[in-house]
Design a protein around this motif. Sequence first.
Motif, PDB file in Angstrom:
ATOM      1  N   GLY A   3       0.389  -0.802   0.387  1.00  0.00           N
ATOM      2  CA  GLY A   3      -0.356  -0.067  -0.117  1.00  0.00           C
ATOM      3  C   GLY A   3       1.003   1.552   0.240  1.00  0.00           C
ATOM      4  N   GLN A   4       0.095   2.317   0.216  1.00  0.00           N
ATOM      5  CA  GLN A   4       0.804   3.694  -0.227  1.00  0.00           C
ATOM      6  C   GLN A   4       1.974   3.513   1.344  1.00  0.00           C
ATOM      7  OE1 GLN A   4      -0.381   7.377  -0.757  1.00  0.00           O
ATOM      8  NE2 GLN A   4      -2.516   7.058   0.683  1.00  0.00           N
ATOM      9  N   ILE A   5       1.075   3.767   2.129  1.00  0.00           N
ATOM     10  CA  ILE A   5       1.849   3.897   3.357  1.00  0.00           C
ATOM     11  C   ILE A   5       3.346   3.312   3.006  1.00  0.00           C
ATOM     12  CG2 ILE A   5       2.560   4.005   5.922  1.00  0.00           C
ATOM     13  CD1 ILE A   5      -0.213   5.005   6.123  1.00  0.00           C
ATOM     14  N   GLY A   6       2.984   1.321   3.234  1.00  0.00           N
ATOM     15  CA  GLY A   6       3.874   0.821   3.262  1.00  0.00           C
ATOM     16  C   GLY A   6       4.779   1.141   2.222  1.00  0.00           C
ATOM     17  N   LEU A  17       4.341  -8.235   4.376  1.00  0.00           N
ATOM     18  CA  LEU A  17       2.913  -8.683   3.917  1.00  0.00           C
ATOM     19  C   LEU A  17       1.713  -8.057   3.283  1.00  0.00           C
ATOM     20  CD1 LEU A  17       1.262 -12.008   4.586  1.00  0.00           C
ATOM     21  CD2 LEU A  17       0.371 -10.485   6.985  1.00  0.00           C
ATOM     22  N   ASP A  18       1.091  -8.905   2.558  1.00  0.00           N
ATOM     23  CA  ASP A  18       0.399  -8.075   2.170  1.00  0.00           C
ATOM     24  C   ASP A  18      -0.413  -9.570   1.808  1.00  0.00           C
ATOM     25  OD1 ASP A  18      -1.413  -6.610   0.826  1.00  0.00           O
ATOM     26  OD2 ASP A  18      -0.495  -5.270   1.154  1.00  0.00           O
ATOM     27  N   ILE A  19      -2.144  -8.599   1.096  1.00  0.00           N
ATOM     28  CA  ILE A  19      -2.865 -10.255   0.612  1.00  0.00           C
ATOM     29  C   ILE A  19      -2.782 -10.410  -0.634  1.00  0.00           C
ATOM     30  CG2 ILE A  19      -4.776  -9.061   2.401  1.00  0.00           C
ATOM     31  CD1 ILE A  19      -6.105  -7.291  -0.499  1.00  0.00           C
ATOM     32  N   GLY A  46      -3.102   0.860  10.656  1.00  0.00           N
ATOM     33  CA  GLY A  46      -4.671   0.667  10.209  1.00  0.00           C
ATOM     34  C   GLY A  46      -5.238   0.741  10.986  1.00  0.00           C
ATOM     35  N   ASN A  47      -6.498   1.873  10.619  1.00  0.00           N
ATOM     36  CA  ASN A  47      -7.371   2.256  11.325  1.00  0.00           C
ATOM     37  C   ASN A  47      -8.541   0.940  11.659  1.00  0.00           C
ATOM     38  OD1 ASN A  47      -6.894   4.942  12.666  1.00  0.00           O
ATOM     39  ND2 ASN A  47      -6.814   5.136   9.937  1.00  0.00           N
ATOM     40  N   PRO A  48      -9.511   1.511  12.751  1.00  0.00           N
ATOM     41  CA  PRO A  48      -9.498   2.047  13.673  1.00  0.00           C
ATOM     42  C   PRO A  48      -8.097   1.701  14.841  1.00  0.00           C
ATOM     43  CG  PRO A  48     -11.216   1.232  14.214  1.00  0.00           C
ATOM     44  CD  PRO A  48     -10.586   0.698  12.494  1.00  0.00           C
ATOM     45  N   ARG A  83       1.486   9.478  16.258  1.00  0.00           N
ATOM     46  CA  ARG A  83       2.727   9.940  16.531  1.00  0.00           C
ATOM     47  C   ARG A  83       2.264  11.181  15.125  1.00  0.00           C
ATOM     48  NH1 ARG A  83       8.118   9.804  18.402  1.00  0.00           N
ATOM     49  NH2 ARG A  83       9.077  11.815  18.115  1.00  0.00           N
ATOM     50  N   LEU A  84       1.751  10.621  14.453  1.00  0.00           N
ATOM     51  CA  LEU A  84       1.642  11.821  13.424  1.00  0.00           C
ATOM     52  C   LEU A  84       0.715  12.947  13.776  1.00  0.00           C
ATOM     53  CD1 LEU A  84       1.838  12.653  11.050  1.00  0.00           C
ATOM     54  CD2 LEU A  84      -0.427  11.189   9.551  1.00  0.00           C
ATOM     55  N   ASP A  85       0.044  12.542  15.041  1.00  0.00           N
ATOM     56  CA  ASP A  85      -0.560  13.575  15.494  1.00  0.00           C
ATOM     57  C   ASP A  85       0.102  14.828  16.586  1.00  0.00           C
ATOM     58  OD1 ASP A  85      -3.497  12.744  14.223  1.00  0.00           O
ATOM     59  OD2 ASP A  85      -3.121  11.375  15.699  1.00  0.00           O
TER      60      ASP A  85
END
Length: 336
Positions: free
Chosen positions: A14-17, A41-43, A130-132, A158-160
């Motif tokens: 993904g993007q963050i990855g 790891l990914d699906i 990953g949210n939530p 930490r981003l906040d």
Amino acid sequence: MAAPLRVLVTGAAGQIGYSLVLQIAKGDVFGADQPVVLVLLDIPPMAAVLEGVQFELTDCALTTLRGVEAVTDEKSAFTNIDYAFLVGAMPRKEGMERKDLLAANVRIFKSQGKALADFSKPTTKVIVVGNPANTNAFIAAKYAAGKIPARNFSAMTRLDHNRATAQVALKSGVTIGDVKNVIIWGNHSSTQFPDVKHAKVNKGGSETDAYSAVGDSAWLQGPFISLVQKRGAAIIERRKLSSAMSAAKAACDHIRNWHVGTPAGEWVSMAVPSDGSYGIPEGLIFSFPVTVEGGEWKIVQGLDLDDFAKAKIAATTKELEEERDEALAACADSKQ
Ligand code: NDP
């Protein structure tokens, strides 16, 4: 040189990855003298993309990177890892209710919690992005219990924290390094409470509090809070994509501080299992100010909370309790 650390990144296609794996591989997190083996790891539908990321990492020719494994099954992913960055999560799809999103993520994090218990080490440390995120961390910790202590589970706020620090620096006319000890309380959601009451700013060579440095209490108690809370949405509106680069950098900051410690006199925000501090129900994964020494975090004690802060903290606590209860109900429903 030390033995390599085995570091898992989920959702690595993904993007963050994509931003995260390079920062870990080149030593930003564990240091220039600490080799790492990255496990991605990914699906299964993302296997080819994952292999592309693996190829690129190899092509970076990094001295700290001692191996890259691209996998799509939990046993290979979680075996003998030292750190886990749990980034992959079910994204919210159009028309999806919060309850459905929570249930889908409960399935993922229940399964990963069990995989941590089955295949990882009692010392493995986990950050959930990953949210939530807070509630996903709560579920993973629940299913890893017995093997891995709850205090090894955390969620990223930490981003906040970094966003709040940057805004205070901008408004005070100082550099980032001049601002310390902002706090994010609670959930990584719009109910989070960015609190600068205890923050310190080095302005003109002397240390002052953030309220004096900023010189605008109304801004700090209103627009500043919503700016930090809604920054993610503001970035999506402009970039048409979410804030992946800054999220990845923040995940690295979070684990770096957990691994090497926090500087003397400074704290950072981490969502960790509450021990009842500040009246937060025990076990809730709640963002607190923490200091880290020897790889162990400690919640900063004895900070004064005024009525404004207490009301904000109560609101984010209520949201987290509701999420926890919904997630536990979804656990009971899910058979896997
Ligand atoms: P991103 O890499 O952009 O985001 C991943 C997760 O991080 C999302 O849950 C996202 O939440 C969350 N997040 C937390 N903070 C931030 C932030 N500041 N900015 C953006 N996101 C944030 O998502 P992609 O869709 O690009 O990639 C996800 C990958 O995960 C996919 O490759 C998918 O296949 C994989 N996946 C892997 C699983 C597994 O390994 N078992 C399970 C499920 C998915 P939000 O959605 O709220 O933005």
